[in-house]
Design a protein around this motif. Structure first.
Motif, PDB file in Angstrom:
ATOM      1  N   ASP A  11       0.864  -1.179   0.000  1.00 15.46           N
ATOM      2  CA  ASP A  11       0.000   0.000   0.000  1.00 15.46           C
ATOM      3  C   ASP A  11       0.897   1.224   0.000  1.00 15.46           C
ATOM      4  O   ASP A  11       1.910   1.249   0.699  1.00 15.46           O
ATOM      5  CB  ASP A  11      -0.903  -0.016   1.250  1.00 15.46           C
ATOM      6  CG  ASP A  11      -2.075   0.947   1.099  1.00 15.46           C
ATOM      7  OD1 ASP A  11      -1.857   2.106   0.657  1.00 15.46           O
ATOM      8  OD2 ASP A  11      -3.200   0.541   1.416  1.00 15.46           O
ATOM      9  N   ASP A  55      -3.493  -2.691  -1.816  1.00 17.34           N
ATOM     10  CA  ASP A  55      -4.287  -1.517  -2.172  1.00 17.34           C
ATOM     11  C   ASP A  55      -4.562  -1.656  -3.658  1.00 17.34           C
ATOM     12  O   ASP A  55      -3.727  -2.153  -4.407  1.00 17.34           O
ATOM     13  CB  ASP A  55      -3.483  -0.236  -1.903  1.00 17.34           C
ATOM     14  CG  ASP A  55      -4.371   0.991  -2.062  1.00 17.34           C
ATOM     15  OD1 ASP A  55      -5.595   0.827  -2.255  1.00 17.34           O
ATOM     16  OD2 ASP A  55      -3.829   2.109  -1.997  1.00 17.34           O
ATOM     17  N   ARG A  57      -5.480   0.920  -5.770  1.00 23.54           N
ATOM     18  CA  ARG A  57      -4.947   2.062  -6.511  1.00 23.54           C
ATOM     19  C   ARG A  57      -3.560   2.448  -6.003  1.00 23.54           C
ATOM     20  O   ARG A  57      -3.395   2.879  -4.882  1.00 23.54           O
ATOM     21  CB  ARG A  57      -5.905   3.264  -6.367  1.00 23.54           C
ATOM     22  CG  ARG A  57      -5.475   4.483  -7.138  1.00 23.54           C
ATOM     23  CD  ARG A  57      -6.605   5.487  -7.262  1.00 23.54           C
ATOM     24  NE  ARG A  57      -7.807   4.887  -7.867  1.00 23.54           N
ATOM     25  CZ  ARG A  57      -8.877   5.580  -8.222  1.00 23.54           C
ATOM     26  NH1 ARG A  57      -8.920   6.887  -8.022  1.00 23.54           N
ATOM     27  NH2 ARG A  57      -9.922   4.979  -8.753  1.00 23.54           N
ATOM     28  N   ASN A  62      -1.479  -1.215 -10.657  1.00 22.23           N
ATOM     29  CA  ASN A  62      -2.489  -1.252  -9.609  1.00 22.23           C
ATOM     30  C   ASN A  62      -2.512  -2.662  -9.022  1.00 22.23           C
ATOM     31  O   ASN A  62      -1.806  -3.561  -9.489  1.00 22.23           O
ATOM     32  CB  ASN A  62      -3.865  -0.826 -10.141  1.00 22.23           C
ATOM     33  CG  ASN A  62      -4.465  -1.825 -11.123  1.00 22.23           C
ATOM     34  OD1 ASN A  62      -4.243  -3.027 -11.027  1.00 22.23           O
ATOM     35  ND2 ASN A  62      -5.227  -1.310 -12.067  1.00 22.23           N
ATOM     36  N   THR A  83      -9.350  -0.759  -0.748  1.00 19.69           N
ATOM     37  CA  THR A  83      -9.241   0.428  -1.576  1.00 19.69           C
ATOM     38  C   THR A  83     -10.165   1.526  -1.080  1.00 19.69           C
ATOM     39  O   THR A  83     -11.185   1.268  -0.446  1.00 19.69           O
ATOM     40  CB  THR A  83      -9.581   0.111  -3.034  1.00 19.69           C
ATOM     41  OG1 THR A  83      -9.472   1.300  -3.807  1.00 19.69           O
ATOM     42  CG2 THR A  83     -10.995  -0.407  -3.141  1.00 19.69           C
TER      43      THR A  83
END
Lengths: 206, 206
Positions: A11, A55, A57, A62, A83
DNA sequence: ATCACAATTGGACCTTGGTCCCATTCGTCT
DNA sequence: AGACGAATGGGACCAAGGTCCAATTGTGAT
């Protein structure tokens, strides 16, 4: 049970990484966290993970693309997505790609933990499965091509006599090959050989 | 191929029903549409469908609950969801429940058709699988309990001699039972019996 | 009580599978 | 050239699987 189980967290938000890490450590997992997809790919240790928490994004790849990239590299660890900016099509795509869970921030700790447990369990099962298959394949690799041929016909239920006819060799020779097949495949019985071959995708056609 | 394939549409919005029906008919499907979950449940013909196209939000049962209710009744037809008011958790839940696709209105005709084709294909595969299994089960039902017992031990790879010892009967008797097992299960070889038993969940433990 | 079916076994016999020892013939690798 | 694995089989033998005919016993159903 969750003793040395490794969960990898990716992340770009440091606060989230810390929170997730702390949460998972409290539940007994060994946690490695990465600030970016690149970081975990470079580390190259992803296949030691039992579960990924990603995560969706992130800069660069991604979460979905990261999973795809790991698959390409032979790492098929179950993933849990979290997310902050999700839409329905994306979540559907993630689930289709095999995600264990897809959570929106802020997420409930209990739900994340439950998802991680499920992912870890799935990983455990798949790992055992893969190892068993790899074991069988390594034994099959030791077979000569003739032995493989004989094995195929044996597990299709043909008699030695029929196999001999089909291969244009003596029944005696079939017996020799067959004996070596049993030995190399470490099969204690025909029933076991049939099951081993089945896992190699042999004989369950037709 | 899509000749007499039946697709059942359930949506409380008549305009959507008509549009979807027309679209699917043009693609060669036989379409039945229902204005409510109750309507399709009362019709009781859902298991003749190869694919379900369901609105998620409907009066009474929602789409997910309808699928669940059908499952309870032994109908496991693949479903495609379409909905106007979707959120991420709901879509995730639907996908986890095995949905083939989850579309938001307004949806692209091509995407719906593609989803329906996939669902139909999945149904076809599962149907063949279920029929094959049902066939095997019906044969197994004809076995006496002793024969079943012998079959279990045979597919575990035990010799007649060992089976006899374990059951406390003569080897001769085992041969008789074994012969009848082969006959009733319609197995042409031990290899085939092992595979049949495998599909019944016998012998592939340990 | 009588019938059908399941379970059991004996005897006889044949077919298959499996193993030992030994031998030959090819390629390949050193 | 020499060694070696792979494929091929002969002979001998024994173990295991399979089948036919025949028979006994018990049990539940009619």
């Amino acid at each position: 049970m969750t003793d040395e189980t490794a969960v990898f967290v990716v992340d770009d938000d440091e606060l989230v990484r810390r929170a997730v890490t702390r949460l998972l450590k409290l539940d007994g997992y060994r946690v490695e966290s990465y600030p970016s997809p690149q970081a975990i790919l470079e580390a190259g240790t992803a296949d030691s993970a039992a579960c990924l928490v990603l995560d969706l994004r992130m800069p660069g790849l991604n979460g979905l693309e990261l999973v795809e990239e790991l698959r390409q590299r032979g790492v098929s660890t179950p993933a849990v997505f979290i997310t902050g900016h999700a839409d329905v099509p994306t979540s559907v795509q993630a689930m289709k790609a095999g995600a264990v869970e897809f959570l929106e921030k802020p997420f409930d700790d209990k739900i994340l933990l439950k998802a991680v447990r499920e992912a870890v369990e799935r990983d455990r099962t798949e790992r055992i499965d893969r190892e068993g298959l790899a074991d069988i394949e390594s034994r099959a690799k030791a077979l000569t091509s003739r032995e493989r041929e004989v094995m195929n016909l044996v597990v299709q239920g043909l008699l030695n006599k029929q196999i001999a006819g089909q291969l244009g060799i003596a029944e005696k020779t079939v017996k020799v090959h067959r004996g070596r097949v049993m030995e190399k495949m470490e099969a204690g019985s025909l029933a076991e050989l049939v099951r081993l071959a089945g896992r190699l995708g042999i004989g369950d056609s037709g």
